[in-house]
Design a protein around this motif. Structure first.
Motif, PDB file in Angstrom:
ATOM      1  N   ILE A 153       0.843  -1.186   0.000  1.00 19.56           N
ATOM      2  CA  ILE A 153       0.000   0.000   0.000  1.00 19.56           C
ATOM      3  C   ILE A 153       0.878   1.235   0.000  1.00 19.56           C
ATOM      4  N   ASP A 154       0.511   2.199  -0.847  1.00 15.67           N
ATOM      5  CA  ASP A 154       1.245   3.462  -0.919  1.00 15.67           C
ATOM      6  C   ASP A 154       0.381   4.533  -0.254  1.00 15.67           C
ATOM      7  N   PHE A 155       0.591   4.669   1.044  1.00 12.96           N
ATOM      8  CA  PHE A 155      -0.248   5.601   1.814  1.00 12.96           C
ATOM      9  C   PHE A 155      -0.093   7.036   1.321  1.00 12.96           C
ATOM     10  N   GLU A 156       1.161   7.445   1.052  1.00 13.44           N
ATOM     11  CA  GLU A 156       1.409   8.838   0.670  1.00 13.44           C
ATOM     12  C   GLU A 156       0.717   9.170  -0.647  1.00 13.44           C
ATOM     13  N   ARG A 157       0.893   8.297  -1.621  1.00  7.40           N
ATOM     14  CA  ARG A 157       0.295   8.601  -2.926  1.00  7.40           C
ATOM     15  C   ARG A 157      -1.226   8.460  -2.890  1.00  7.40           C
ATOM     16  N   GLY A 158      -1.735   7.565  -2.022  1.00  9.69           N
ATOM     17  CA  GLY A 158      -3.185   7.467  -1.862  1.00  9.69           C
ATOM     18  C   GLY A 158      -3.746   8.810  -1.428  1.00  9.69           C
ATOM     19  N   ALA A 159      -3.047   9.415  -0.469  1.00 12.01           N
ATOM     20  CA  ALA A 159      -3.470  10.732   0.021  1.00 12.01           C
ATOM     21  C   ALA A 159      -3.318  11.777  -1.071  1.00 12.01           C
ATOM     22  N   LYS A 160      -2.289  11.611  -1.907  1.00 14.81           N
ATOM     23  CA  LYS A 160      -2.086  12.570  -2.996  1.00 14.81           C
ATOM     24  C   LYS A 160      -3.234  12.506  -4.001  1.00 14.81           C
ATOM     25  N   LEU A 161      -3.691  11.310  -4.280  1.00  9.11           N
ATOM     26  CA  LEU A 161      -4.753  11.134  -5.271  1.00  9.11           C
ATOM     27  C   LEU A 161      -6.110  11.594  -4.760  1.00  9.11           C
ATOM     28  N   SER A 162      -6.293  11.449  -3.453  1.00  9.74           N
ATOM     29  CA  SER A 162      -7.596  11.794  -2.906  1.00  9.74           C
ATOM     30  C   SER A 162      -7.419  12.706  -1.710  1.00  9.74           C
ATOM     31  N   GLY A 163      -7.080  12.096  -0.613  1.00 15.89           N
ATOM     32  CA  GLY A 163      -6.874  12.859   0.602  1.00 15.89           C
ATOM     33  C   GLY A 163      -6.519  11.886   1.701  1.00 15.89           C
ATOM     34  N   SER A 164      -6.311  12.405   2.875  1.00 13.92           N
ATOM     35  CA  SER A 164      -5.994  11.550   4.008  1.00 13.92           C
ATOM     36  C   SER A 164      -7.131  10.560   4.221  1.00 13.92           C
ATOM     37  N   GLY A 165      -6.774   9.304   4.448  1.00 14.11           N
ATOM     38  CA  GLY A 165      -7.816   8.318   4.693  1.00 14.11           C
ATOM     39  C   GLY A 165      -8.229   7.557   3.456  1.00 14.11           C
ATOM     40  N   PHE A 166      -7.516   7.774   2.363  1.00 15.54           N
ATOM     41  CA  PHE A 166      -7.778   7.008   1.144  1.00 15.54           C
ATOM     42  C   PHE A 166      -6.507   6.260   0.762  1.00 15.54           C
ATOM     43  N   LEU A 167      -6.697   5.044   0.298  1.00 13.83           N
ATOM     44  CA  LEU A 167      -5.556   4.159   0.096  1.00 13.83           C
ATOM     45  C   LEU A 167      -5.296   3.869  -1.377  1.00 13.83           C
ATOM     46  N   LEU A 168      -4.012   3.748  -1.694  1.00 10.46           N
ATOM     47  CA  LEU A 168      -3.610   3.243  -3.007  1.00 10.46           C
ATOM     48  C   LEU A 168      -2.984   1.873  -2.779  1.00 10.46           C
ATOM     49  N   TYR A 169      -3.717   0.838  -3.170  1.00 14.16           N
ATOM     50  CA  TYR A 169      -3.174  -0.510  -3.072  1.00 14.16           C
ATOM     51  C   TYR A 169      -2.274  -0.717  -4.291  1.00 14.16           C
ATOM     52  N   THR A 170      -1.124  -1.346  -4.073  1.00 15.56           N
ATOM     53  CA  THR A 170      -0.196  -1.537  -5.189  1.00 15.56           C
ATOM     54  C   THR A 170       0.282  -2.990  -5.243  1.00 15.56           C
ATOM     55  N   GLY A 171       0.536  -3.460  -6.433  1.00 14.60           N
ATOM     56  CA  GLY A 171       1.141  -4.780  -6.620  1.00 14.60           C
ATOM     57  C   GLY A 171       0.438  -5.878  -5.863  1.00 14.60           C
ATOM     58  N   TRP A 172       1.208  -6.568  -5.016  1.00 17.63           N
ATOM     59  CA  TRP A 172       0.637  -7.676  -4.243  1.00 17.63           C
ATOM     60  C   TRP A 172      -0.456  -7.199  -3.306  1.00 17.63           C
ATOM     61  N   GLY A 173      -0.389  -5.973  -2.896  1.00 17.05           N
ATOM     62  CA  GLY A 173      -1.427  -5.428  -2.004  1.00 17.05           C
ATOM     63  C   GLY A 173      -2.764  -5.406  -2.720  1.00 17.05           C
ATOM     64  N   ALA A 174      -2.754  -4.886  -3.961  1.00 20.70           N
ATOM     65  CA  ALA A 174      -3.983  -4.827  -4.757  1.00 20.70           C
ATOM     66  C   ALA A 174      -4.479  -6.228  -5.039  1.00 20.70           C
ATOM     67  N   ARG A 175      -3.538  -7.130  -5.319  1.00 20.30           N
ATOM     68  CA  ARG A 175      -3.934  -8.498  -5.642  1.00 20.30           C
ATOM     69  C   ARG A 175      -4.485  -9.228  -4.429  1.00 20.30           C
ATOM     70  N   LEU A 176      -3.893  -8.950  -3.272  1.00 23.65           N
ATOM     71  CA  LEU A 176      -4.372  -9.583  -2.042  1.00 23.65           C
ATOM     72  C   LEU A 176      -5.789  -9.110  -1.715  1.00 23.65           C
ATOM     73  N   GLU A 177      -5.999  -7.812  -1.888  1.00 29.25           N
ATOM     74  CA  GLU A 177      -7.333  -7.257  -1.624  1.00 29.25           C
ATOM     75  C   GLU A 177      -8.368  -7.939  -2.526  1.00 29.25           C
ATOM     76  N   ARG A 178      -8.031  -8.031  -3.792  1.00 31.46           N
ATOM     77  CA  ARG A 178      -8.955  -8.629  -4.761  1.00 31.46           C
ATOM     78  C   ARG A 178      -9.158 -10.120  -4.489  1.00 31.46           C
ATOM     79  N   ALA A 179      -8.085 -10.786  -4.082  1.00 29.89           N
ATOM     80  CA  ALA A 179      -8.190 -12.208  -3.771  1.00 29.89           C
ATOM     81  C   ALA A 179      -9.115 -12.422  -2.577  1.00 29.89           C
ATOM     82  N   LEU A 180      -9.008 -11.549  -1.595  1.00 32.70           N
ATOM     83  CA  LEU A 180      -9.852 -11.667  -0.412  1.00 32.70           C
ATOM     84  C   LEU A 180     -11.324 -11.490  -0.778  1.00 32.70           C
ATOM     85  N   ILE A 181     -11.588 -10.492  -1.604  1.00 34.06           N
ATOM     86  CA  ILE A 181     -12.975 -10.246  -2.035  1.00 34.06           C
ATOM     87  C   ILE A 181     -13.530 -11.496  -2.706  1.00 34.06           C
TER      88      ILE A 181
END
Length: 433
Positions: A153-181
């Motif tokens: 997860i790229d916390f800093e860039r998530g905040a850059k794209l939206s604001g504090s409290g929004f997450l940018l899942y990256t690579g294995w993080g994004a895949r893990l999230e999707r796998a869990l769903i």
RNA sequence: GGAGAGAUGGCUGAGUGGUCGAAAGCGACGGUUUGCUAAACCGUUAUACGAGUUAAAUCGUAUCGGGGGUUCGAAUCCCCCUCUCUCCGCCA
């Protein structure tokens, strides 16, 4: 919404049950009853007037048919001013009703008799504990460190794209999230026999009222506006939970008894403004403005509500068991329950890096509280119309599950071991830097 | 975004100012007939609120997408809104 008839007939009982929540809601009962009485009094008056008007109008019709115009005109003059009185009274009835309902809409549900009495989260009894806290032979890192290390997860860039409290899942993080769903949906669909639905994420006010989010918690929602058209503000909202749209699927319907029980499972992101929680107060992904969740919803016969609630909790627990996580189930006491709920179980998963339990599921039976708000009924085999029970539960929330998962299954070498059931989805047994 | 059509009871569908809560058909339910099934025939078949009752029965009011208006009286006339459908434009 509570049944006004119940309040009329058993005001003391309702007051007593509301009092157990400790929020002072019982103090509004008298006012609601006053408006209710006022409404019924005025309603009687206006209906009597309408009856007389209907009678005369019919007579006029008959006279017109007989071409007795003069007599008809006389009758018209007779009733002409009744209309004004009716209009005035109609308005007063509507006002009394609105005043009554405004109070009713803000009264929470009555806690079920089996709910533990208490004031706050400290009084919530622990129902059961599954497993034990994992003993890591090293000091477990918290998920923020793990996410950085493994670039999940790229916390800093998530905040850059939206604001504090929004997450940018990256690579294995994004895949893990999707796998869990995917894993959660498949589990509930194939093993627990829920029907998958995928609701709109932008929903109207009626949905929010139906489940009891509005009017009390309107400040917690993200309101959506169409383009620059300010007049559209207040019509649509980002869903705070899939419960809002999915529980409303059958709003304004009368379901046949044979259709029940209905079980829905839905994945959706959830958007929460968390107004008033400046900076969210928590590091990482434990409290965020947007998170994923797989939600369970049931519509069941009233006599099956509590049995189905237990099953729903068990369904949610299965998730954590399969993922090899330590958790406990607590029951929310009267003072800690949500607005619409009559009985709630929370499931809290252990997060070693936090050194605390995180709420990943909340399963509630709202009985007929929401059904009354959304006018959802069922028709029994005997032809009677009654309100079903509406249940909702997380099965489960994702962000915190993610936290517990990586913190629990982290290895000394910095990798994260993937639990067996997730491996087919993720196509790996381990996430390494 | 432009143009048009529509929304009536569980469904289909009539109804353009007066016993219309609403014809007819279908479906469903009950009954008659039948050895059984089918068919035929007869009947029943909306909801909410209020009054009433131990509970019914019963009575009143409202409801023809939603809201407002005209009128003694609105499914029917007028205005606004929502939704659905068709065509055109734009677009993932």
């Amino acid at each position: 919404m509570l049944d006004i008839k119940l309040i009329r007939e058993q005001a003391d009982f309702v007051r007593q049950r509301l009092a157990t929540r400790g929020a002072g809601d019982e103090s509004h009962i008298d006012e609601a009853l006053r408006w209710d009485e006022q409404r019924r009094k005025l309603l009687g008056e206006v209906e009597e007037l309408k009856a007389s008007r209907n009678r005369v109008s019919k007579e006029i019709g008959v006279l017109m048919g007989k071409k007795e115009a003069a007599a008809a005109e006389a009758k018209k003059a007779e009733t002409r001013d009744i209309g004004d009185k009716i209009a005035t009274l109609d308005k007063q009835v509507a006002e009394a009703e609105a005043s009554r309902d405004q109070i009713l809409m803000r009264l929470p549900n009555l806690p079920h008799a089996s709910v533990a009495l208490g004031k706050s989260a400290e009084d919530n009894p622990v129902v059961r504990v599954h497993g034990e806290k994992p003993a890591h032979p090293f000091k477990p890192k918290d998920h923020v460190q793990i996410c950085h290390h493994l670039k999940l997860i790229d916390f800093e860039r998530g905040a850059k794209l939206s604001g504090s409290g929004f997450l940018l899942y990256t690579g294995w993080g994004a895949r893990l999230e999707r796998a869990l769903i995917q894993f959660l949906l498949d589990l509930h669909i194939h093993e627990h026999h829920y029907t998958e639905v995928s609701p709109p994420y932008v929903i109207n006010r009626e949905c929010m009222f139906g489940v009891g989010q509005f009017p009390k918690f309107e400040d917690q929602a993200y309101a959506v506006r169409e383009g620059n058209d300010a007049s559209t503000l207040g019509k649509f909202y980002l869903l705070p939970t899939a419960e809002a749209p999915v529980a409303n699927i059958h709003r304004d319907e009368v379901l046949a008894e044979s259709q029940l029980p209905i079980r829905y499972v839905a994945y959706s992101p959830c958007f929460r403004a968390e107004a008033g929680a400046a900076g969210l107060g928590t590091r990482g992904m434990i409290r965020v403005h947007q998170f994923d969740k797989v939600e369970l919803i049931k519509v069941v016969k009233p006599d099956q509500g509590y049995e189905e609630l237990e099953k729903m909790v068990a369904n949610a627990e299965t998730v954590l068991q399969r993922l090899g996580l330590h958790y406990r189930v607590i029951q929310l006491c009267t003072g800690d329950m949500g607005f619409a709920s009559a009985k709630t179980y929370d499931i809290e998963v252990w997060a070693p890096g936090q050194g605390s339990y995180l709420e990943v599921s909340s399963c509630s039976n709202c009985e007929d509280f929401q059904c009354r708000r959304m006018n959802l009924k069922m028709k029994t085999e005997d032809g009677d119309r009654v309100m079903p029970h509406l249940l909702n539960g997380s099965g489960t929330a994702l962000a915190r599950l993610f936290v517990a998962l990586v913190e629990t299954h982290q290895q000394a070498d910095g990798s994260v071991l993937i639990p067996e059931p997730l491996r087919p989805y993720l196509r790996t047994d381990r996430i390494v830097p």
